[in-house]
Design a protein around this motif. Structure first.
Motif, PDB file in Angstrom:
ATOM      1  N   SER A  53      -5.344  62.812  71.394  1.00 54.73           N
ATOM      2  CA  SER A  53      -4.923  61.681  72.217  1.00 54.73           C
ATOM      3  C   SER A  53      -5.429  60.380  71.599  1.00 54.73           C
ATOM      4  O   SER A  53      -6.637  60.218  71.383  1.00 54.73           O
ATOM      5  CB  SER A  53      -5.475  61.825  73.641  1.00 54.73           C
ATOM      6  OG  SER A  53      -5.278  60.638  74.379  1.00 54.73           O
ATOM      7  N   THR A  55      -5.196  56.413  72.469  1.00 54.67           N
ATOM      8  CA  THR A  55      -4.770  55.553  73.562  1.00 54.67           C
ATOM      9  C   THR A  55      -5.503  54.224  73.501  1.00 54.67           C
ATOM     10  O   THR A  55      -6.701  54.180  73.195  1.00 54.67           O
ATOM     11  CB  THR A  55      -5.080  56.223  74.922  1.00 54.67           C
ATOM     12  OG1 THR A  55      -4.557  57.553  74.927  1.00 54.67           O
ATOM     13  CG2 THR A  55      -4.479  55.441  76.070  1.00 54.67           C
ATOM     14  N   LEU A 165      -6.056  64.184  78.718  1.00 53.56           N
ATOM     15  CA  LEU A 165      -5.917  63.488  77.449  1.00 53.56           C
ATOM     16  C   LEU A 165      -5.399  64.367  76.312  1.00 53.56           C
ATOM     17  O   LEU A 165      -4.279  64.231  75.878  1.00 53.56           O
ATOM     18  CB  LEU A 165      -7.255  62.843  77.074  1.00 53.56           C
ATOM     19  CG  LEU A 165      -7.709  61.748  78.049  1.00 53.56           C
ATOM     20  CD1 LEU A 165      -9.115  61.277  77.731  1.00 53.56           C
ATOM     21  CD2 LEU A 165      -6.722  60.581  78.047  1.00 53.56           C
TER      22      LEU A 165
END
Length: 324
Positions: A53, A55, A165
């Protein structure tokens, strides 16, 4: 990119380790450890890497990372340029947390939290502010007061809304000190029929799989399988299978130089075009862009020379003599 192993020491008479980190910038440090980590990041915005993940994050970022899932934050810009970026980091063992939940009904929520956290969890800013309000107790010099504050915070988060996630199986790691199971997989409390489906996905995710295969493995109708899987795993079978496949693809994108077409085939996708579409839908980026972000170690150009200026003594890599 192989994550570095980080050693976290708790000290005599302590069940949690708390670190108050203050830096002008947060450097990219791709690492893992066998403890759970709860991190509140303040006065900072940048990129957060949890497994596969990637982000963007902003103020009051609160994340729970499970054992041995590689992770890091990276930021070269403070929200308030005149103040340092801050990370309040709490490490704890899942072993004692589960035992406490087993013997004390008041802490039963810890089971739910650790189960939900198998892929990492990002909580909303309101939960970040709630943890910030507890900072005096969490950062207390008294081990007992720190533990009480951390337990209170974990119970508060047990049922709080949060975003998963990493993909299931992303950056799979060996078991940690607390016997943590395979990365991202549900905790084994699921019914045997659901576990048979999970086992089928784990071992044959790269093969063409149909809903009929899962129904046969579970001895359930399609409707019942769909209902039970969402109840116990939290998402549909097809969604879970996609996230497993994408998780394996992410690991190959970061650890190998294989062409995208080869990675697509080895991850269970019929062709590169289909893989690219599914990857972008799930990750909001292309496989090539995802690989590039790790290849450049997560830094924006002007951060490449930024040294690590402050480090917790417990996170220093042990010397060979100490390791022996």
């Amino acid at each position: 990119m192989k994550p570095a192993y980080e050693h976290v020491s708790f000290g005599d008479g302590c069940s949690v380790r708390v670190y108050h980190r203050q830096l002008p910038r947060i450097p990219f440090e791709w690492h893992h450890h066998p403890e759970y980590e709860l991190t509140l990041t303040l006065n900072s915005h940048g990129k957060r890497y949890i497994g596969d993940s990637i982000t963007a994050y902003d103020a009051d970022d609160l994340v729970l990372v499970p054992p041995d899932l590689p992770h890091t934050w990276s930021s070269n810009r403070s929200i308030d340029a005149d103040a340092p970026q801050v990370a309040i980091v709490v490490w704890f063992s899942g072993e004692w947390a589960r035992r406490l939940a087993d013997c004390c009904a008041e802490y039963a929520g810890l089971h739910r939290l650790l189960r939900r956290a198998s892929c990492g969890l990002a909580f909303g800013a309101e939960m970040g502010r709630a943890l910030y309000d507890k900072r005096a107790s969490i950062l207390s010099e008294s081990p007992r007061e720190r533990l009480a504050a951390v337990l209170d915070a974990l119970c508060l988060l047990a049922d709080a809304p949060a975003e998963p996630l990493a993909s299931p199986s992303a950056f799979a790691a060996p078991k940690g000190k607390d016997g943590a199971i395979e990365r991202g997989r549900p905790t084994g409390h699921e019914p045997e029929r659901i576990n048979r489906v999970l086992s089928l996905i784990d071992t044959r995710f790269a093969e063409p799989l149909r809903i009929a295969d899962f129904c046969e493995a579970a001895s359930l109708s399609e409707r019942s399988l769909h209902r039970y899987f969402i109840q116990h795993v939290g998402e549909s079978v097809s969604r879970y299978l996609l996230r497993v496949r994408i998780g394996h693809a992410c690991r190959m994108l970061t650890d190998t130089a294989w062409p995208v077409s080869v990675i697509a085939a080895r991850s269970g996708f019929p062709n590169a075009a289909h893989f690219n579409r599914q990857f972008k839908t799930l990750k909001n980026t292309t496989p090539a862009a995802f690989r590039k972000q790790f290849a450049t170690t997560g830094f924006e150009p002007d951060t490449a020379a930024t040294p690590l200026t402050a480090r917790s003594p417990s996170l220093e890599r042990p010397s060979r003599r100490q390791a022996a």
